[in-house]
Scaffold this motif. Sequence first.
Motif, PDB file in Angstrom:
ATOM      1  N   LEU A  24      30.832  -1.033  25.146  1.00 36.34           N
ATOM      2  CA  LEU A  24      31.588  -1.102  26.480  1.00 36.34           C
ATOM      3  C   LEU A  24      31.344  -2.038  27.266  1.00 36.34           C
ATOM      4  N   ARG A  25      32.317  -2.947  27.635  1.00 34.41           N
ATOM      5  CA  ARG A  25      32.171  -3.958  28.581  1.00 34.41           C
ATOM      6  C   ARG A  25      32.246  -3.399  30.087  1.00 34.41           C
ATOM      7  N   GLU A  26      31.577  -4.258  30.922  1.00 31.39           N
ATOM      8  CA  GLU A  26      31.622  -3.826  32.238  1.00 31.39           C
ATOM      9  C   GLU A  26      33.062  -3.602  32.699  1.00 31.39           C
ATOM     10  N   GLU A  27      33.396  -2.815  33.589  1.00 32.42           N
ATOM     11  CA  GLU A  27      34.442  -2.636  34.427  1.00 32.42           C
ATOM     12  C   GLU A  27      35.673  -2.433  33.544  1.00 32.42           C
ATOM     13  N   ALA A  46      27.809   3.916  34.319  1.00 29.43           N
ATOM     14  CA  ALA A  46      26.985   2.957  34.377  1.00 29.43           C
ATOM     15  C   ALA A  46      27.804   1.756  34.251  1.00 29.43           C
ATOM     16  N   ARG A  47      28.686   1.717  33.376  1.00 31.32           N
ATOM     17  CA  ARG A  47      29.454   0.449  33.265  1.00 31.32           C
ATOM     18  C   ARG A  47      30.639   0.145  34.039  1.00 31.32           C
ATOM     19  N   ARG A  48      30.806   1.228  34.764  1.00 32.83           N
ATOM     20  CA  ARG A  48      31.792   1.301  35.882  1.00 32.83           C
ATOM     21  C   ARG A  48      33.339   1.033  35.216  1.00 32.83           C
ATOM     22  N   PRO A  49      33.538   1.972  34.236  1.00 31.39           N
ATOM     23  CA  PRO A  49      34.966   1.716  33.883  1.00 31.39           C
ATOM     24  C   PRO A  49      35.988   2.073  34.962  1.00 31.39           C
ATOM     25  N   GLN A  50      37.268   1.284  35.221  1.00 32.65           N
ATOM     26  CA  GLN A  50      38.146   1.686  36.032  1.00 32.65           C
ATOM     27  C   GLN A  50      38.893   3.117  35.945  1.00 32.65           C
ATOM     28  N   ARG A  51      38.852   3.429  34.685  1.00 27.85           N
ATOM     29  CA  ARG A  51      39.393   4.876  34.460  1.00 27.85           C
ATOM     30  C   ARG A  51      38.585   5.319  33.325  1.00 27.85           C
TER      31      ARG A  51
END
Length: 135
Positions: A24-27, A46-51
């Motif tokens: 999983l990429r950041e954001e 923790a990877r802060r997905p937008q959705r």
Amino acid sequence: MPQYFRSLNYTMGDEDANPEMQLLREESRHVMVVADCGSRVIPLLARRPQRLTCVDISPPQLAVCELRVALLKDCTREEFMGFLGYDGSMNTSTRQTLFQRLSLSTRSRNLLTSMFDEIGWGSMLYLGVTSRMIA
């Protein structure tokens, strides 16, 4: 065994989230994940997905996942750990009071209220089919 927990496979997770975390990429714009009991969802945040979209064929599993996310957002670490029963520190009255302040959908709140009523507002750990087997 309580009726509602018969349909839960997991109430706690023991799987390694590292593979997903590495992929999983950041954001990321949009992440879809199987809800299970939410324990695999929490690390992905923790990877802060937008959705983040959680899916599951089991409404009780979705409700437990939503509960974990709400606990993470609305509570302290100590409350999170106590509510779920990881440290045995939370009594039933405190668990009920804390539950009332959680940001939950009406559907999940109703389903979870029924679940907790059946177990006397105790800890839900090890009440899922797979969780009991692991214990």
